[in-house]
Design a protein around this motif. Structure first.
Motif, PDB file in Angstrom:
ATOM      1  N   ALA A 192       0.842  -1.191   0.000  1.00  0.00           N
ATOM      2  CA  ALA A 192       0.000   0.000   0.000  1.00  0.00           C
ATOM      3  C   ALA A 192       0.875   1.238   0.000  1.00  0.00           C
ATOM      4  O   ALA A 192       1.787   1.366   0.822  1.00  0.00           O
ATOM      5  N   VAL A 193       0.614   2.142  -0.928  1.00  0.00           N
ATOM      6  CA  VAL A 193       1.383   3.375  -1.051  1.00  0.00           C
ATOM      7  C   VAL A 193       0.427   4.546  -0.851  1.00  0.00           C
ATOM      8  O   VAL A 193      -0.563   4.673  -1.561  1.00  0.00           O
ATOM      9  N   LYS A 194       0.740   5.384   0.127  1.00  0.00           N
ATOM     10  CA  LYS A 194      -0.075   6.569   0.399  1.00  0.00           C
ATOM     11  C   LYS A 194       0.538   7.774  -0.289  1.00  0.00           C
ATOM     12  O   LYS A 194       1.719   8.068  -0.117  1.00  0.00           O
ATOM     13  N   ILE A 195      -0.272   8.471  -1.067  1.00  0.00           N
ATOM     14  CA  ILE A 195       0.194   9.638  -1.817  1.00  0.00           C
ATOM     15  C   ILE A 195      -0.736  10.819  -1.524  1.00  0.00           C
ATOM     16  O   ILE A 195      -1.963  10.677  -1.544  1.00  0.00           O
ATOM     17  N   LEU A 196      -0.130  11.972  -1.275  1.00  0.00           N
ATOM     18  CA  LEU A 196      -0.901  13.195  -1.100  1.00  0.00           C
ATOM     19  C   LEU A 196      -1.003  13.939  -2.422  1.00  0.00           C
ATOM     20  O   LEU A 196      -0.027  14.002  -3.177  1.00  0.00           O
ATOM     21  N   VAL A 197      -2.163  14.493  -2.696  1.00  0.00           N
ATOM     22  CA  VAL A 197      -2.368  15.338  -3.869  1.00  0.00           C
ATOM     23  C   VAL A 197      -2.623  16.754  -3.349  1.00  0.00           C
ATOM     24  O   VAL A 197      -3.622  17.001  -2.672  1.00  0.00           O
ATOM     25  N   ALA A 198      -1.694  17.657  -3.645  1.00  0.00           N
ATOM     26  CA  ALA A 198      -1.765  19.004  -3.077  1.00  0.00           C
ATOM     27  C   ALA A 198      -1.724  20.046  -4.185  1.00  0.00           C
ATOM     28  O   ALA A 198      -1.516  19.751  -5.350  1.00  0.00           O
ATOM     29  N   GLY A 199      -1.896  21.298  -3.771  1.00  0.00           N
ATOM     30  CA  GLY A 199      -1.893  22.401  -4.723  1.00  0.00           C
ATOM     31  C   GLY A 199      -2.836  23.492  -4.252  1.00  0.00           C
ATOM     32  O   GLY A 199      -3.540  23.338  -3.243  1.00  0.00           O
ATOM     33  N   GLY A 200      -2.845  24.584  -4.953  1.00  0.00           N
ATOM     34  CA  GLY A 200      -3.693  25.710  -4.580  1.00  0.00           C
ATOM     35  C   GLY A 200      -5.169  25.432  -4.781  1.00  0.00           C
ATOM     36  O   GLY A 200      -5.570  24.411  -5.366  1.00  0.00           O
ATOM     37  N   PHE A 201      -5.973  26.350  -4.333  1.00  0.00           N
ATOM     38  CA  PHE A 201      -7.422  26.234  -4.456  1.00  0.00           C
ATOM     39  C   PHE A 201      -7.837  26.261  -5.928  1.00  0.00           C
ATOM     40  O   PHE A 201      -7.415  27.123  -6.698  1.00  0.00           O
ATOM     41  N   GLY A 202      -8.641  25.258  -6.324  1.00  0.00           N
ATOM     42  CA  GLY A 202      -9.197  25.244  -7.664  1.00  0.00           C
ATOM     43  C   GLY A 202      -8.261  24.806  -8.767  1.00  0.00           C
ATOM     44  O   GLY A 202      -8.558  25.028  -9.942  1.00  0.00           O
ATOM     45  N   VAL A 203      -7.132  24.148  -8.432  1.00  0.00           N
ATOM     46  CA  VAL A 203      -6.200  23.733  -9.491  1.00  0.00           C
ATOM     47  C   VAL A 203      -6.550  22.381 -10.092  1.00  0.00           C
ATOM     48  O   VAL A 203      -6.032  22.021 -11.149  1.00  0.00           O
ATOM     49  N   GLY A 204      -7.413  21.587  -9.416  1.00  0.00           N
ATOM     50  CA  GLY A 204      -7.817  20.308  -9.984  1.00  0.00           C
ATOM     51  C   GLY A 204      -7.505  19.093  -9.135  1.00  0.00           C
ATOM     52  O   GLY A 204      -7.486  17.975  -9.646  1.00  0.00           O
ATOM     53  N   LYS A 205      -7.294  19.267  -7.838  1.00  0.00           N
ATOM     54  CA  LYS A 205      -6.965  18.133  -6.970  1.00  0.00           C
ATOM     55  C   LYS A 205      -8.113  17.127  -6.902  1.00  0.00           C
ATOM     56  O   LYS A 205      -7.923  15.927  -7.089  1.00  0.00           O
ATOM     57  N   THR A 206      -9.307  17.626  -6.605  1.00  0.00           N
ATOM     58  CA  THR A 206     -10.477  16.752  -6.528  1.00  0.00           C
ATOM     59  C   THR A 206     -10.745  16.089  -7.872  1.00  0.00           C
ATOM     60  O   THR A 206     -11.108  14.908  -7.941  1.00  0.00           O
ATOM     61  N   THR A 207     -10.521  16.826  -8.953  1.00  0.00           N
ATOM     62  CA  THR A 207     -10.733  16.285 -10.300  1.00  0.00           C
ATOM     63  C   THR A 207      -9.776  15.145 -10.584  1.00  0.00           C
ATOM     64  O   THR A 207     -10.169  14.105 -11.135  1.00  0.00           O
ATOM     65  N   LEU A 208      -8.507  15.300 -10.213  1.00  0.00           N
ATOM     66  CA  LEU A 208      -7.516  14.242 -10.451  1.00  0.00           C
ATOM     67  C   LEU A 208      -7.871  12.983  -9.682  1.00  0.00           C
ATOM     68  O   LEU A 208      -7.855  11.878 -10.246  1.00  0.00           O
ATOM     69  N   VAL A 209      -8.196  13.130  -8.403  1.00  0.00           N
ATOM     70  CA  VAL A 209      -8.540  11.962  -7.600  1.00  0.00           C
ATOM     71  C   VAL A 209      -9.748  11.243  -8.196  1.00  0.00           C
ATOM     72  O   VAL A 209      -9.774  10.017  -8.317  1.00  0.00           O
ATOM     73  N   GLY A 210     -10.758  12.002  -8.605  1.00  0.00           N
ATOM     74  CA  GLY A 210     -11.950  11.404  -9.193  1.00  0.00           C
ATOM     75  C   GLY A 210     -11.687  10.738 -10.528  1.00  0.00           C
ATOM     76  O   GLY A 210     -12.309   9.733 -10.868  1.00  0.00           O
ATOM     77  N   ALA A 211     -10.739  11.282 -11.307  1.00  0.00           N
ATOM     78  CA  ALA A 211     -10.458  10.746 -12.634  1.00  0.00           C
ATOM     79  C   ALA A 211      -9.751   9.395 -12.580  1.00  0.00           C
ATOM     80  O   ALA A 211      -9.971   8.547 -13.448  1.00  0.00           O
ATOM     81  N   VAL A 212      -8.905   9.180 -11.570  1.00  0.00           N
ATOM     82  CA  VAL A 212      -8.097   7.960 -11.553  1.00  0.00           C
ATOM     83  C   VAL A 212      -8.609   6.912 -10.576  1.00  0.00           C
ATOM     84  O   VAL A 212      -8.255   5.737 -10.694  1.00  0.00           O
TER      85      VAL A 212
END
Length: 204
Positions: free
Chosen positions: A20-40
């Protein structure tokens, strides 16, 4: 006569559980973090989004994302099986500054990170990059090309973000599952090329 220990609930010859590999997805507000997680994510992602209200006026920075109506207030969570040996668990961090205190809890156990950046607002990614660098957590940078437009070269982006040469930089559309997987694979490859701290010689 020798015997083989079999853990409770397991059977001899059973395939080992994937790492199991835990990865954080970070970045500024509205850059697409939620979109990336949902896409993959291969499972329905857990999202903790709330609608922006008048209470956030003067608190949240909406520059460049005026059409955005929701914000992540805790985390996004998703899962993707990279191979039979590796399963990645994604934790998307909240982008608004007032929720940054949660990053210190989310980072526990993380092996690496993805920083998503928008070339129109590169400065919103500085905090995420500083966060990973200060904790010596390897990361890659994914440039999200909104509407397929990117006005900067990779060299210009590296210079603007002050990225070390060894940090992978990818450019694409985080709405596309293929680009999301490419980004995660780039991070896994990056992690595998780094020296193992446990293998370092012990000082005399």
């Amino acid at each position: 006569m020798t015997s083989t220990f079999v853990p409770a609930g397991a059977t001899a010859g059973a395939a080992a559980a994937p790492a199991a590999v835990k990865i954080l997805v970070a970045g500024g507000f509205g850059v697409g973090k939620t979109t990336l997680v949902g896409a993959v994510s291969e499972v329905t992602p857990l999202r903790t989004e709330e609608y922006l209200t008048s209470a956030s006026v003067g608190v949240d920075d909406l520059a460049g994302v005026g059409a955005k109506e929701t914000t992540t207030v805790a985390l996004d969570f998703g899962r993707i099986t990279v191979s039979d040996e590796v399963v990645v668990y994604l934790f998307g961090t909240p982008g608004q500054e007032r929720f940054w205190f949660m990053w210190n809890d989310l980072v526990n156990g993380a092996l690496g990170g993805v920083v998503i950046a928008d070339t129109r607002r590169l400065d919103t990614s500085f905090a995420s990059i500083d966060f990973f660098e200060s904790r010596h957590i390897p990361f890659v940078v994914a440039i999200n090309c909104f509407h397929g437009v990117n006005t900067r070269t990779p060299e210009e982006i590296r210079a603007a973000l002050d990225l070390d040469p060894h940090v992978p930089l990818l450019i694409g559309d985080v709405r596309q599952r293929a680009f999301g997987k490419e980004t995660l694979l780039a991070l896994v490859d990056h992690l595998m090329t780094l020296p193992d701290p446990a293998a370092a010689p012990t000082p005399a």
